[in-house]
Scaffold this active site. Structure first.
Site, short mmCIF file in Angstrom:
data_model
loop_
_atom_site.label_atom_id
_atom_site.label_comp_id
_atom_site.label_asym_id
_atom_site.label_seq_id
_atom_site.Cartn_x
_atom_site.Cartn_y
_atom_site.Cartn_z
N HIS A 94 -34.43 -30.73 -24.37
CA HIS A 94 -34.31 -29.25 -24.38
C HIS A 94 -35.31 -28.69 -23.45
O HIS A 94 -35.35 -27.81 -22.90
CB HIS A 94 -34.22 -28.48 -25.70
CG HIS A 94 -32.86 -28.61 -26.29
ND1 HIS A 94 -32.10 -27.55 -26.91
CD2 HIS A 94 -31.83 -29.58 -26.10
CE1 HIS A 94 -31.10 -28.11 -27.65
NE2 HIS A 94 -30.79 -29.38 -26.81
N HIS A 135 -26.88 -38.93 -28.55
CA HIS A 135 -26.10 -38.47 -29.75
C HIS A 135 -26.04 -39.61 -30.57
O HIS A 135 -25.57 -39.63 -31.69
CB HIS A 135 -24.80 -37.78 -29.57
CG HIS A 135 -24.89 -36.57 -28.69
ND1 HIS A 135 -23.96 -35.87 -28.70
CD2 HIS A 135 -26.11 -35.67 -28.60
CE1 HIS A 135 -24.23 -34.72 -28.30
NE2 HIS A 135 -25.55 -34.50 -28.09
#
Length: 732
Positions: A98, A261
């Site tokens: 992020h 993920h």
């Protein structure tokens, strides 16, 4: 009014707190030109001092020691924010992702290169919920290494170490990210006034430029699907657009999603209404932490973050093929998390494919996929790529390693800026490589000789200046791309750009190539000059000649050392985003936009690291030197063209001229003699803003004064030299 409760210094009362200070100038005049973005990150806000050089401090850093400490931190679970599965890896991967993932190609802004996740608005974006805890967990390491390790580098390095500590081999790490100390005012994040608003689309689903994320406060896409609609195929279209705007192709996108993920989990076990305010809105006693949850303990298995709940894989703290294995092994059923978010659960899941509870390994719980995850299977382009990765694990690992490295380094500019022992040796095309200098550089004597040859070539002052400016002014301080080094102005796509006037450009480059070839052929001992250097030198020679014509004898600084890149080293699609939509310095606008030309001038000036003063003196000088696109007369406020005078300012400030718009759009103007009505000048908004805006007019008055000619020339030369060398990282 009662004096009770009034500040004895400012006179403010409780209804006029110091945090707001009443109406600001921008509150009164919201359309006022925003010049403050040209004066960010000054020494006045930087506690490190003007002499601090991070590059030199980083060289003293024991990187192995830092990584050892980071590896230890991964499993050093803290009671105040315990680690899922006893390992902070997933949290730090998300933090690094992020941090870097705000990058967008259109203007090069965002990304992890400045440590901006520490400041508003990013520190309080909904998508960054609970990353404040990740940074607090890192504080003891930052505290230990101090000035040798920036927050920006530490956040990315923590992501790398998280991957490595869970068994993944990363591609490498380059340090050198310099921290900022205040929020960035130049980045447009969108016009929405509410978190997760999506007022950024037009037409069928055309995302506004320069934005990349689909909603205000998200890094990429809505994991539940477009605007919360759980449609994996539609999500695939959003993902493709968003990741493309972040410089990722389909293969890189699948690798990043599937690789990232593989680790960690989502948190959404309770009512989202119980989540407290973000860091910037939290109470003072929270000490900069936000999202305090009232659901149970608010941590561990009772953590609330995104509203989604669960891990993607049965083993969330080890690198394996679990993500792709689960994606293709099962059919997926739409459901909702305990927090009410759309997600998907596997049908008839086998016992071995359950995941451990994050804080109770004796319990087994179902895994999940988001709508965005299912796009990796159901999208017609992503699906075959994901299956190929599933069937070829080594190819998948290599693709993820490279995509992660690109994600975390894309905004750092050329490879020469990377620091540390883990910089990969491989040269990658997205780093915009230029050849190393392999010849002896020219000295002062040869520089003077080449200037004479250039000025005797028949090329005009405007032609030489336009070419040098076009070459150098592609630079973007945001992602350190562009600039004169590499002489890519002679290559596609830059040589075809309208703003560069291709026919004139080819003529000028042809002449300069003749000079270079003749000169290089005459030299002995390996001394050579590159075309990149000669283009800049031509501009310098033109400035000196124009100043001489005005009666000022100046020498424009010139340092050789640029080289010429090849077309093979130039990704045409990647460089296309550097094309100027407008360049106020050349009085050029490609088409009409929703923002004004003067706003676009400020934006370009900020990318060129120019102050308001530098922008003003440069534009005024370039106008009288005739650098306008297609020799437009707009702003040519002089009767002595191609002469470096302060005439632009003198005539702009002359009250004997009355200006009138030539259309109701107020885009071009005519200046007439107030007494005779005779037309004196024509201008654009970019020209007249230097007389209209109070701050710019104040600067223009400095250069329009009777005693200003010498200062004007001196300041113009300094600003010109600055732009010509913005990409010379070898000199800094």
């Amino acid at each position: 009014m009662s004096e009770q409760g009034k500040c004895p210094v400012t006179g403010r009362t409780a209804v006029n707190p110091v945090t707001t200070g009443g109406m600001s100038n921008r509150d009164w005049w919201p359309n006022q030109l925003h010049l403050d973005m040209l004066h960010q990150h000054s020494s006045l806000t930087n506690p490190m001092g003007e002499e601090f050089r991070y590059k030199e401090e980083f060289k003293k850093l024991d990187l192995k020691s830092v990584k050892k400490d980071l590896y230890a931190l991964m499993t050093d679970s803290q009671e105040w924010w315990p680690a899922d599965y006893g390992h902070y890896g997933g949290l730090f991967i998300r933090m690094a992702w992020h941090s870097a993932g705000t990058y967008r190609t259109s203007d090069g802004r965002g990304g992890g290169g400045t440590g901006n996740q520490r400041f508003a608005p990013l520190n309080s974006w909904p998508d960054n919920a609970n990353l404040d805890k990740a940074r607090r967990l890192l504080w003891p390491i930052k505290q230990k290494y101090g000035r040798k390790l920036s927050w920006a580098d530490l956040m990315i390095l923590a992501g790398n170490c998280a991957l490595e500590s869970m068994g993944f081999k990363t591609f490498g790490f380059g340090g050198g990210r310099v921290d900022i100390w205040e929020p960035e005012e130049d980045i447009y994040w969108g016009k929405e006034v509410e978190w997760l608003g999506s007022n950024r689309y037009s037409g069928e689903r055309d995302l506004e430029n320069p934005l990349a994320a689909v909603q205000m406060g998200l890094i990429y896409v809505n994991p539940e699907g477009p605007d919360g609609n759980p449609d994996p195929v539609a999500a695939g279209r959003d993902i493709r657009e968003t990741f493309a705007r972040m410089a990722m192709n389909d293969e890189e996108t699948v690798a990043l999603v599937a690789g990232g993920h593989t680790f960690g989990k989502c948190h959404g076990v309770g009512d989202p209404k119980l989540i407290g305010p973000e860091p910037e809105a939290a109470e003072i006693e929270e000490q900069g932490l936000g999202w305090k949850s009232g659901y149970g303990s608010g941590k561990g298995d009772e953590t609330m973050t995104s509203g989604l709940e669960g891990a993607w894989t049965p083993d969330p703290i080890h690198w394996d093929m679990g993500y792709l294995g689960m994606l293709f092994k099962y059919e997926w059923e739409l459901t909702k998390s305990p927090a009410g978010a759309w997600q998907w659960k596997p049908k008839d899941v086998a016992e071995e494919d359950l995941a451990p509870a994050a804080h109770d390994p004796s319990k087994r719980v179902p895994t999940m996929m988001t709508t965005a995850d299912l796009a990796m299977r159901m999208d017609p382009l992503y699906g075959p790529i994901a299956r190929r990765y599933y069937e070829h694990p080594e190819q998948f690992a290599d693709a993820f390693a490279r995509a992660w490295f690109k994600l975390t380094h894309r905004d750092m500019g050329p490879r020469s800026r990377y620091l540390g022992a883990e910089v990969p040796a491989e040269e990658l095309i997205w780093q915009d490589p230029v050849p190393a200098v392999d010849h002896e550089l020219i000295g002062e004597g040869k520089i003077k000789e080449l200037k004479k040859r250039i000025l005797a070539s028949g090329l005009s002052i405007p032609e030489l200046l336009s070419t040098a400016w076009a070459s150098a002014s592609t630079f973007r301080s945001s992602d350190k791309r562009g600039g004169a080094n590499g002489s890519r102005i002679r290559l596609s796509p830059q040589k075809e750009w309208e703003v560069n006037q291709p026919e004139q450009l080819q003529r000028v480059l042809g002449k300069l190539e003749e000079i270079r070839n003749a000169f290089n052929g005459e030299q002995s001992g390996g001394k050579q000059v590159s075309l990149a250097d000669l283009i800049v030198l031509g501009g310098c020679a033109a400035v000196e000649e124009a100043a001489r014509r005005a009666g000022n004898d100046v020498t424009v600084p010139f340092i050789p050392g640029r080289t010429d890149a090849s077309q093979e080293q130039t990704d045409v699609e990647s460089f296309a985003v550097l094309e100027p939509l407008a360049d106020g310095f050349r009085n050029y606008t490609k088409r009409k936009y929703s923002v004004t030309p003067e706003e676009m001038l400020i934006d370009r000036s900020q990318l060129l690291t120019l102050t308001a003063t530098e922008m003003t003196v440069l534009l005024g000088g370039l106008r009288v030197l005739g650098v306008n696109f297609r020799q437009s007369p707009h702003g040519l406020f002089t009767n002595r063209p191609e002469t470096l005078t302060n005439d632009f300012f003198v005539n702009l400030l002359d009250m004997g001229t009355e200006w009138k718009p030539l259309s109701k759009e107020h885009e071009t103007f005519e200046g007439r003699d107030r007494k005779t009505g005779e037309v004196r000048w024509s201008a654009t908004r970019v020209d007249l803003i230097f007389g209209s805006n109070a701050r710019l007019r104040a600067i223009a008055e400095v250069y329009g004064s009777d005693d200003a000619q010498g200062k004007f020339v001196q300041d113009f030369v300094a600003a010109w030299n600055k732009v010509m060398n913005l990409d010379r990282f070898d000199l800094s």
